[in-house]
Design an enzyme around this catalytic site. Sequence first.
Site, mmCIF file in Angstrom:
data_model
loop_
_atom_site.group_PDB
_atom_site.id
_atom_site.type_symbol
_atom_site.label_atom_id
_atom_site.label_comp_id
_atom_site.label_asym_id
_atom_site.label_seq_id
_atom_site.Cartn_x
_atom_site.Cartn_y
_atom_site.Cartn_z
ATOM 1 N N ARG A 12 34.895 27.560 34.472
ATOM 2 C CA ARG A 12 35.905 28.213 35.309
ATOM 3 C C ARG A 12 35.296 29.355 36.123
ATOM 4 N NH1 ARG A 12 40.646 25.970 33.702
ATOM 5 N NH2 ARG A 12 40.614 25.003 31.639
ATOM 6 N N CYS B 288 36.163 49.074 26.905
ATOM 7 C CA CYS B 288 35.362 48.112 27.665
ATOM 8 C C CYS B 288 35.008 48.743 29.020
ATOM 9 C CB CYS B 288 36.134 46.813 27.866
ATOM 10 S SG CYS B 288 36.761 46.085 26.330
ATOM 11 N N CYS C 106 45.434 50.112 27.325
ATOM 12 C CA CYS C 106 44.681 49.539 26.207
ATOM 13 C C CYS C 106 43.790 50.612 25.565
ATOM 14 C CB CYS C 106 43.834 48.375 26.709
ATOM 15 S SG CYS C 106 42.880 47.569 25.397
ATOM 16 N N CYS D 161 48.212 31.047 32.206
ATOM 17 C CA CYS D 161 47.686 31.936 31.168
ATOM 18 C C CYS D 161 48.396 33.278 31.223
ATOM 19 C CB CYS D 161 46.180 32.121 31.354
ATOM 20 S SG CYS D 161 45.405 33.007 29.979
ATOM 21 N N CYS E 98 48.194 29.060 28.052
ATOM 22 C CA CYS E 98 47.068 29.803 27.496
ATOM 23 C C CYS E 98 47.486 31.258 27.318
ATOM 24 C CB CYS E 98 45.871 29.690 28.445
ATOM 25 S SG CYS E 98 44.439 30.682 27.981
ATOM 26 N N CYS F 16 38.870 29.075 24.974
ATOM 27 C CA CYS F 16 38.410 29.485 26.301
ATOM 28 C C CYS F 16 37.606 30.765 26.096
ATOM 29 C CB CYS F 16 39.609 29.729 27.217
ATOM 30 S SG CYS F 16 39.165 30.319 28.868
ATOM 31 N N CYS G 241 36.664 47.581 32.414
ATOM 32 C CA CYS G 241 38.097 47.278 32.478
ATOM 33 C C CYS G 241 38.938 48.450 32.963
ATOM 34 C CB CYS G 241 38.591 46.802 31.116
ATOM 35 S SG CYS G 241 40.318 46.260 31.163
#
Length: 320
Positions: free
Chosen positions: A265, A61, A57, A101, A133, A193, A64
């Site tokens: 969650r 972040c 990616c 998901c 999801c 979400c 991550c």
Amino acid sequence: MTNREELRHDWTKEDLLAIYNKPLLQLVYEAAGIHRAWHKADEIQLSTLLSVKTGGCPEDCSYCGQAARYHTDIKVQDLLPKETVLAHAKKAKENGSSRFCMAAAWREVRDNRDFDSIIEMVKGVNKLGLEVCCTLGMLTENQAKRLKEAGLYAYNHNLDTSAEYYEKIISTRKFDNRINTINNVRKAGITVCSGGIIGLGESKEDRISMLLTLANMEKHPESVPINALARVKGTPLQNNPKADIWDMVRMVATARIAMPDTMIRLSAGRMDMTEPEQAWCFMAGANSIFSGERETLLVTPNPGISEDLQMLQNLGLKLL
């Protein structure tokens, strides 16, 4: 499931701070009562999260391990074939999951063959009778519409932290980009979400500010994941201290009180939580956990399905 009150969308930061700062046992007692007024207290939704495209990616972040710029042990994996994804979804359903998901490590969705493949995956998982999801990064209004037409039930796009603290964690996109994607999801008629991460180095006020953004949306997110930072070696936050369990409980309880109808969650970081610690979170209003195949949640360790089912049995909880 009685004594429901009208949902509020006019919370102030002072309101939520006052809730968060209540004596712990009083806070949990209040949240547990609200939870029982809006939900079946002995039911937990089991959700399965599968990484359909891993690593590489371009975002930065700080938490991550899938960011290409960090040197982690995570292997880049191209988009999985539809047949592989559907096999995972079938297994998840057999194991008791009612929500599946699919996550792709993209900054944003692009209108290309990969997105066409995701559309086909959504159609296939939807036919299995699961809540389907996706979490794919930033999304345009038209892309959200395509996902809705394919049968997408929910779209995950976490705020991660407060608007004020956001730039200390991510510089490759703005907080408003996240809000725009959530708005596009809403316009398409897909459920939202969206939650955050505890343990990024944020203040208590930052946590409350993040919850405030969610609780004052015109419509509360149907799902709010509360994540504890999974400290991935090679990322800038690898040496952060473990998120404090009582901070997690306070976040779950405050979210439950502010957004009574929402699924709260208990998500990343459960590997570092004991069974009694997770039980406190359930008492405070959490009513969903995520499982991942091979005892991982995306790319970080996660309790195995048999371990989770045993925990739920020990606590007298059953699957939704």
